[in-house]
Motif scaffolding. Structure first.
Motif, mmCIF file in Angstrom:
data_model
loop_
_atom_site.group_PDB
_atom_site.id
_atom_site.type_symbol
_atom_site.label_atom_id
_atom_site.label_comp_id
_atom_site.label_asym_id
_atom_site.label_seq_id
_atom_site.Cartn_x
_atom_site.Cartn_y
_atom_site.Cartn_z
ATOM 1 N N UNK A 146 -40.764 22.256 -21.878
ATOM 2 C CA UNK A 146 -40.032 22.103 -22.724
ATOM 3 C C UNK A 146 -39.211 22.298 -22.076
ATOM 4 N N UNK A 147 -38.994 22.007 -20.818
ATOM 5 C CA UNK A 147 -37.963 22.488 -19.782
ATOM 6 C C UNK A 147 -36.236 22.337 -20.309
ATOM 7 N N UNK A 148 -35.508 22.000 -21.315
ATOM 8 C CA UNK A 148 -34.199 21.922 -21.284
ATOM 9 C C UNK A 148 -33.787 21.574 -20.434
ATOM 10 N N UNK A 197 -31.826 13.253 -22.714
ATOM 11 C CA UNK A 197 -30.394 13.747 -22.349
ATOM 12 C C UNK A 197 -31.363 15.340 -21.479
ATOM 13 N N UNK A 198 -32.092 15.520 -21.635
ATOM 14 C CA UNK A 198 -32.257 16.934 -20.374
ATOM 15 C C UNK A 198 -33.495 16.529 -19.589
ATOM 16 N N UNK A 225 -24.544 19.918 -19.849
ATOM 17 C CA UNK A 225 -23.719 19.538 -21.064
ATOM 18 C C UNK A 225 -23.705 20.132 -22.444
ATOM 19 N N UNK A 226 -22.528 20.254 -22.774
ATOM 20 C CA UNK A 226 -22.475 21.493 -24.254
ATOM 21 C C UNK A 226 -24.061 19.743 -25.853
ATOM 22 N N UNK A 227 -24.629 18.923 -25.255
ATOM 23 C CA UNK A 227 -24.775 17.635 -26.272
ATOM 24 C C UNK A 227 -26.054 17.955 -26.104
ATOM 25 N N UNK A 228 -26.498 18.923 -25.292
ATOM 26 C CA UNK A 228 -28.545 18.810 -24.933
ATOM 27 C C UNK A 228 -28.884 19.252 -25.942
ATOM 28 N N UNK A 229 -29.935 19.759 -26.988
ATOM 29 C CA UNK A 229 -30.631 19.286 -27.580
ATOM 30 C C UNK A 229 -31.498 21.242 -27.335
ATOM 31 N N UNK A 230 -30.738 22.101 -27.130
ATOM 32 C CA UNK A 230 -31.509 22.896 -26.163
ATOM 33 C C UNK A 230 -31.284 24.935 -26.581
#
Length: 187
Positions: A51-53, A77-78, A16-21
């Motif tokens: 920090x799997x993202x 979210x991640x 998803x585009x909303x992941x902070x990665x």
């Protein structure tokens, strides 16, 4: 993201585009796994993905036969996305951990063949992560720790430094229990 090799080779996983990665690029990931193939076997390996993202590195290691993976990220979210993707892949040998990476490292009670860390480039505690991994002896005797970082970071003076590889703006520093062949290679 695309899985490069193994049982899910070529599989596309859309995050998803909303992941902070900031996911590792395919170019850099291909280079990383080409190097890893020459340094260790992922078949039946124990892996820790810090920090799997998006789970990019976790899914690649899993596809290549890793036996046990712990993936750690502080973002719900991640971790939710990784858990949902693992269910779709019918993968059961991954422990998804929603936690701060430093907190996880301080309580981790097992050793790994490979530890991969991809903190945000502005993360101020990269050196502390490196120190904690070696102080707590979280690597098996022939294990590797790979840290992804930007050009601002330099770990060449660390006693466990092995080598650094550059793929565009992405830098990977490799560490092992024994110091290696202090080198930097630009690709």
């Amino acid at each position: 993201m695309r899985i490069i090799s193994g049982k899910w080779r070529g599989k596309i996983i859309t995050a998803p585009a909303n992941l902070p990665v900031r996911p590792t690029t395919d170019f850099a990931k291909t280079g990383l796994f080409n190097i890893l193939n020459n340094l260790l076997s992922l078949e039946d390996a124990t892996v820790i993905d810090l920090f799997s993202g998006t789970g990019n590195i976790t899914f690649e290691c899993l596809s290549r036969g890793a036996a046990k993976i712990a993936c750690v990220d502080a973002s719900k979210l991640c971790t939710r996305f990784i858990t949902e993707t693992l269910k779709k892949l019918d993968a059961t040998n991954v422990q998804v951990i929603h936690d701060d990476v430093l907190s996880f490292l301080n309580t981790c009670s097992f050793q790994a063949d490979l530890i991969f860390g991809d903190p945000p480039y502005e993360f101020a505690y990269k050196q502390q992560i490196v120190e904690t991994i070696f102080a707590k002896q979280l690597l098996n005797s022939d294990g590797l720790f790979v840290l992804e970082h930007g050009k601002e970071d330099n770990f060449k003076d660390h006693p466990h430094f092995m080598q650094e590889r550059k793929y565009g703006i992405v830098h990977f520093t490799f560490f092992s229990q024994a110091s290696g062949n202090s080198s930097t290679i630009k690709i």
